[in-house]
Design a protein around this motif. Structure first.
Motif, PDB file in Angstrom:
ATOM      1  N   ASN A 113       0.827  -1.215   0.000  1.00  0.00           N
ATOM      2  CA  ASN A 113       0.000   0.000   0.000  1.00  0.00           C
ATOM      3  C   ASN A 113       0.854   1.255   0.000  1.00  0.00           C
ATOM      4  N   ALA A 114       1.952   1.237   0.754  1.00  0.00           N
ATOM      5  CA  ALA A 114       2.826   2.407   0.814  1.00  0.00           C
ATOM      6  C   ALA A 114       3.476   2.674  -0.537  1.00  0.00           C
ATOM      7  N   PHE A 115       3.959   1.624  -1.198  1.00  0.00           N
ATOM      8  CA  PHE A 115       4.572   1.804  -2.508  1.00  0.00           C
ATOM      9  C   PHE A 115       3.552   2.346  -3.514  1.00  0.00           C
ATOM     10  N   TYR A 116       2.340   1.831  -3.464  1.00  0.00           N
ATOM     11  CA  TYR A 116       1.339   2.304  -4.419  1.00  0.00           C
ATOM     12  C   TYR A 116       0.835   3.702  -4.080  1.00  0.00           C
ATOM     13  N   LEU A 117       0.815   4.053  -2.815  1.00  0.00           N
ATOM     14  CA  LEU A 117       0.441   5.416  -2.453  1.00  0.00           C
ATOM     15  C   LEU A 117       1.481   6.400  -2.986  1.00  0.00           C
ATOM     16  N   SER A 118       2.735   6.028  -2.856  1.00  0.00           N
ATOM     17  CA  SER A 118       3.805   6.870  -3.392  1.00  0.00           C
ATOM     18  C   SER A 118       3.712   6.951  -4.917  1.00  0.00           C
ATOM     19  N   ILE A 119       3.404   5.838  -5.557  1.00  0.00           N
ATOM     20  CA  ILE A 119       3.228   5.829  -7.013  1.00  0.00           C
ATOM     21  C   ILE A 119       2.072   6.728  -7.413  1.00  0.00           C
ATOM     22  N   ARG A 120       0.968   6.642  -6.689  1.00  0.00           N
ATOM     23  CA  ARG A 120      -0.183   7.480  -6.981  1.00  0.00           C
ATOM     24  C   ARG A 120       0.170   8.957  -6.894  1.00  0.00           C
ATOM     25  N   ASN A 121       0.916   9.328  -5.872  1.00  0.00           N
ATOM     26  CA  ASN A 121       1.324  10.721  -5.725  1.00  0.00           C
ATOM     27  C   ASN A 121       2.279  11.147  -6.838  1.00  0.00           C
ATOM     28  N   ALA A 122       3.122  10.222  -7.284  1.00  0.00           N
ATOM     29  CA  ALA A 122       4.011  10.510  -8.417  1.00  0.00           C
ATOM     30  C   ALA A 122       3.197  10.710  -9.691  1.00  0.00           C
ATOM     31  N   ASN A 123       2.175   9.874  -9.881  1.00  0.00           N
ATOM     32  CA  ASN A 123       1.336  10.002 -11.073  1.00  0.00           C
ATOM     33  C   ASN A 123       0.636  11.356 -11.138  1.00  0.00           C
ATOM     34  N   LEU A 124       0.256  11.874  -9.984  1.00  0.00           N
ATOM     35  CA  LEU A 124      -0.395  13.185  -9.951  1.00  0.00           C
ATOM     36  C   LEU A 124       0.531  14.277 -10.480  1.00  0.00           C
ATOM     37  N   VAL A 125       1.801  14.207 -10.075  1.00  0.00           N
ATOM     38  CA  VAL A 125       2.769  15.200 -10.541  1.00  0.00           C
ATOM     39  C   VAL A 125       3.018  15.026 -12.036  1.00  0.00           C
ATOM     40  N   ILE A 126       3.213  13.785 -12.465  1.00  0.00           N
ATOM     41  CA  ILE A 126       3.489  13.521 -13.872  1.00  0.00           C
ATOM     42  C   ILE A 126       2.337  13.989 -14.754  1.00  0.00           C
ATOM     43  N   GLN A 127       1.118  13.782 -14.286  1.00  0.00           N
ATOM     44  CA  GLN A 127      -0.062  14.151 -15.061  1.00  0.00           C
ATOM     45  C   GLN A 127      -0.318  15.649 -15.070  1.00  0.00           C
ATOM     46  N   ASN A 128      -0.134  16.300 -13.931  1.00  0.00           N
ATOM     47  CA  ASN A 128      -0.623  17.671 -13.780  1.00  0.00           C
ATOM     48  C   ASN A 128       0.438  18.758 -13.897  1.00  0.00           C
ATOM     49  N   ALA A 129       1.685  18.465 -13.582  1.00  0.00           N
ATOM     50  CA  ALA A 129       2.713  19.505 -13.646  1.00  0.00           C
ATOM     51  C   ALA A 129       2.828  20.129 -15.038  1.00  0.00           C
ATOM     52  N   PRO A 130       2.772  19.339 -16.126  1.00  0.00           N
ATOM     53  CA  PRO A 130       2.893  19.957 -17.464  1.00  0.00           C
ATOM     54  C   PRO A 130       1.745  20.898 -17.812  1.00  0.00           C
ATOM     55  N   LYS A 131       0.661  20.876 -17.043  1.00  0.00           N
ATOM     56  CA  LYS A 131      -0.487  21.740 -17.313  1.00  0.00           C
ATOM     57  C   LYS A 131      -0.391  23.072 -16.573  1.00  0.00           C
ATOM     58  N   GLY A 132       0.634  23.228 -15.741  1.00  0.00           N
ATOM     59  CA  GLY A 132       0.761  24.428 -14.932  1.00  0.00           C
ATOM     60  C   GLY A 132       0.862  25.686 -15.766  1.00  0.00           C
ATOM     61  N   LYS A 133       0.236  26.753 -15.289  1.00  0.00           N
ATOM     62  CA  LYS A 133       0.184  28.005 -16.044  1.00  0.00           C
ATOM     63  C   LYS A 133       1.254  29.011 -15.616  1.00  0.00           C
ATOM     64  N   ALA A 134       1.872  28.765 -14.471  1.00  0.00           N
ATOM     65  CA  ALA A 134       2.868  29.717 -13.992  1.00  0.00           C
ATOM     66  C   ALA A 134       4.121  28.987 -13.524  1.00  0.00           C
ATOM     67  N   ILE A 135       4.543  28.037 -14.301  1.00  0.00           N
ATOM     68  CA  ILE A 135       5.733  27.248 -13.976  1.00  0.00           C
ATOM     69  C   ILE A 135       6.549  27.093 -15.248  1.00  0.00           C
ATOM     70  N   SER A 136       7.856  27.203 -15.135  1.00  0.00           N
ATOM     71  CA  SER A 136       8.723  27.163 -16.309  1.00  0.00           C
ATOM     72  C   SER A 136       8.862  25.740 -16.836  1.00  0.00           C
ATOM     73  N   PRO A 137       9.175  25.580 -18.118  1.00  0.00           N
ATOM     74  CA  PRO A 137       9.436  24.251 -18.674  1.00  0.00           C
ATOM     75  C   PRO A 137      10.558  23.530 -17.938  1.00  0.00           C
ATOM     76  N   ALA A 138      11.569  24.277 -17.502  1.00  0.00           N
ATOM     77  CA  ALA A 138      12.691  23.659 -16.778  1.00  0.00           C
ATOM     78  C   ALA A 138      12.218  23.057 -15.461  1.00  0.00           C
ATOM     79  N   ASP A 139      11.350  23.782 -14.737  1.00  0.00           N
ATOM     80  CA  ASP A 139      10.825  23.259 -13.477  1.00  0.00           C
ATOM     81  C   ASP A 139       9.897  22.082 -13.717  1.00  0.00           C
ATOM     82  N   ILE A 140       9.109  22.145 -14.770  1.00  0.00           N
ATOM     83  CA  ILE A 140       8.241  21.022 -15.104  1.00  0.00           C
ATOM     84  C   ILE A 140       9.077  19.768 -15.334  1.00  0.00           C
ATOM     85  N   ASN A 141      10.114  19.889 -16.144  1.00  0.00           N
ATOM     86  CA  ASN A 141      10.970  18.735 -16.439  1.00  0.00           C
ATOM     87  C   ASN A 141      11.631  18.197 -15.181  1.00  0.00           C
ATOM     88  N   LYS A 142      12.074  19.106 -14.325  1.00  0.00           N
ATOM     89  CA  LYS A 142      12.764  18.702 -13.102  1.00  0.00           C
ATOM     90  C   LYS A 142      11.845  17.909 -12.186  1.00  0.00           C
TER      91      LYS A 142
END
Length: 493
Positions: A113-142
């Motif tokens: 459960n802990a590994f999958y919870l961490s994976i779920r939280n990672a998926n949120l960043v992977i999915q949503n960070a590229p949609k950010g409106k006030a974040i640089s491409p460099a920060d998105i990639n990082k």
């Protein structure tokens, strides 16, 4: 107070309560009446992942399920299965290798459960960070690179202990019913994630404790080694070595190991590549000290549960040269099981503030990992030890004996004394000495196909094939209708 990722990983309550909680409410995180009264009550993801600060807060949440107490419990569960260690109390079935009882089935289910919870939280960043409106491409990639590194790290633990598992990614994270992917499919995702992380992670992260591209290369080298891709493992480890960014910390005594390598007040060292960072705050410290210590040693001011221990009568301990300072990190302590028991004193903190408040970091990947991966992989590729492989192994050995790691010494292995098989054996043995109580020995024995041989020699126990994996949790089988409770369960459970 240490200033590292552990100083930033605990998200400020105002950000967590008002923004992040709402953003991940769909994920099933518990709420309480006080939180529900705060405004705004719900912030959708589209309104959250817009700035670098918000995405960093979301990225921090990937670590939380691992840091807490879970990774220490994970390492302990692996250690109790190793040839040189035993579990006490409810942990004993792990070293008996006759199947898990209810306590340990629940314990490993919690790790799943802990590994999958961490994976779920990672998926949120992977999915949503590229949609950010006030974040640089460099920060998105990082931050996406960091999330993919951690997702790969989690799946690497899952696939080695449960074999094939459901692959939950940013593309299907809302889908409940997912089939059990094959081992090959899991490793394909791991490698893809790490190659992207290697490209996008910084050379040096902003905070100590965040992964760099060198951490991605190291994890990728370990994955390649596990898969038997020895040329790739050698080359990736060699990149880290040739970077010149890392070196072993010289030591001269047991106390040096406890303070200069694993000490609770260290911020970082020259050998740190990827560590879970801890600090002396309640629930922000390393739980391993409570697990491993015994009150009589006075190494941990909150005593200890000493649930994992060794025996001086075991082959590894008996064959270990007394001049190797690392051997002294196993202290002889009668824990009620006779005078032959030894427990780890690798981690010591006499100023911890609670059972979960010790300052020692967890060295998940250090420079010694890179050197030993290189030594083994290069030898397997060449079908004989090379001068470079010998030097990599000798650096780790020299430091263990208190010698200068990079200078020839009287304890060095000699190239002419070894062929490919015996040299690899020497590397595996060195890994056992260097990574004691870090959860790597059992996985090494499985990787090289010597679990049954080693456990029989040390404990006179026959390990059945079905005991090489942990059971798929019943909760997963009940929840995920795409998995068959009979066909998809690991053998023997």
């Amino acid at each position: 107070m240490k200033k590292s990722l552990s100083s930033f990983i605990k998200i400020p309550s105002t950000l967590w309560n008002k923004k992040w909680l709402g953003a991940v409410l769909v994920l099933g995180l518990s709420s309480c009446e006080q939180l529900l009264k705060e405004e705004p009550k719900f912030i959708v993801a589209e309104n959250f992942f817009n700035t670098a600060a918000e995405v960093e807060a979301a990225t921090n949440a990937i670590y939380s399920p691992l840091r807490s107490t879970n990774y220490a419990v994970y390492e302990t569960s692996l250690e109790c299965q190793a040839d040189y260690a035993y579990g006490r109390g409810s942990w004993a079935p792990l070293h008996e290798h006759q199947g898990l009882n209810d306590a340990n089935i629940s314990r490993v289910a919690g790790l799943w459960n802990a590994f999958y919870l961490s994976i779920r939280n990672a998926n949120l960043v992977i999915q949503n960070a590229p949609k950010g409106k006030a974040i640089s491409p460099a920060d998105i990639n990082k931050y996406v690179g960091e999330a993919k590194f951690l997702r790969a790290f989690n799946y690497f633990q899952l696939v080695r202990n449960w074999a094939g598992v459901p692959l939950r990614t940013e593309e299907n994270m809302t889908q409940i019913d997912l089939r059990r992917s094959t081992v090959e499919e899991v490793y394909t995702l791991i490698q893809a994630d790490l190659k992207e992380a290697e490209t996008n992670l910084p050379d040096k992260p902003a905070n100590v404790g965040r992964p760099s591209k060198w951490a991605a290369k190291t994890l990728l080298a370990d994955v390649y080694l596990t898969l038997g891709k020895y040329t790739e493992a050698r080359d990736k480890a060699d990149e880290v070595i040739k970077s010149g960014k890392f070196s072993l910390v010289p030591i001269a005594s047991k106390a040096d190991f406890q303070t200069k390598v694993y000490g609770p007040e260290l911020v970082s060292t020259t050998e740190e590549i990827f560590y879970f960072k801890y600090t002396r705050q309640v629930d922000q410290g390393n739980y391993m000290l409570w697990i491993t210590n015994h009150p009589s040693t006075n190494l941990f001011n909150f005593g200890g549960a000493y649930v994992v221990y060794g025996q001086t009568t075991e082959p590894l301990y008996k064959g270990w040269n007394d001049a190797d300072i690392r051997k002294s990190l196993w202290e002889k302590v009668n824990i009620g099981l006779g005078a032959n028991t030894v427990i780890s004193s690798k981690f010591a903190d006499q100023k911890a503030i609670s059972q979960t408040g010790a300052g020692n970091d967890d060295p998940v990947y250090a420079y010694a990992d890179v050197l030993l991966i290189y030594a083994e992989a290069a030898t397997r590729v060449n079908n004989a030890p090379t001068a470079q492989a010998l030097e990599a192994l000798n650096q780790v050995r020299r430091r263990g004996y208190g010698k200068t790691p990079t200078a020839a010494s009287s304890v060095d292995f000699v190239l002419a004394d070894y062929n490919a098989a015996t040299f690899v054996d020497a590397v595996i043995q060195e890994r056992a000495y260097e990574f004691l109580y870090l959860g790597k020995r059992w996985l090494d024995l499985k990787r090289i196909g010597k679990v049954k041989e080693a456990i029989k020699a040390a404990k006179n126990v026959n390990v059945a094939d079905k005991h090489l994996l942990w059971p798929i949790p019943t909760s997963e089988l009940n929840f995920n209708k795409a998995m068959d409770p009979v066909k998809d369960q690991n053998p023997g459970y």
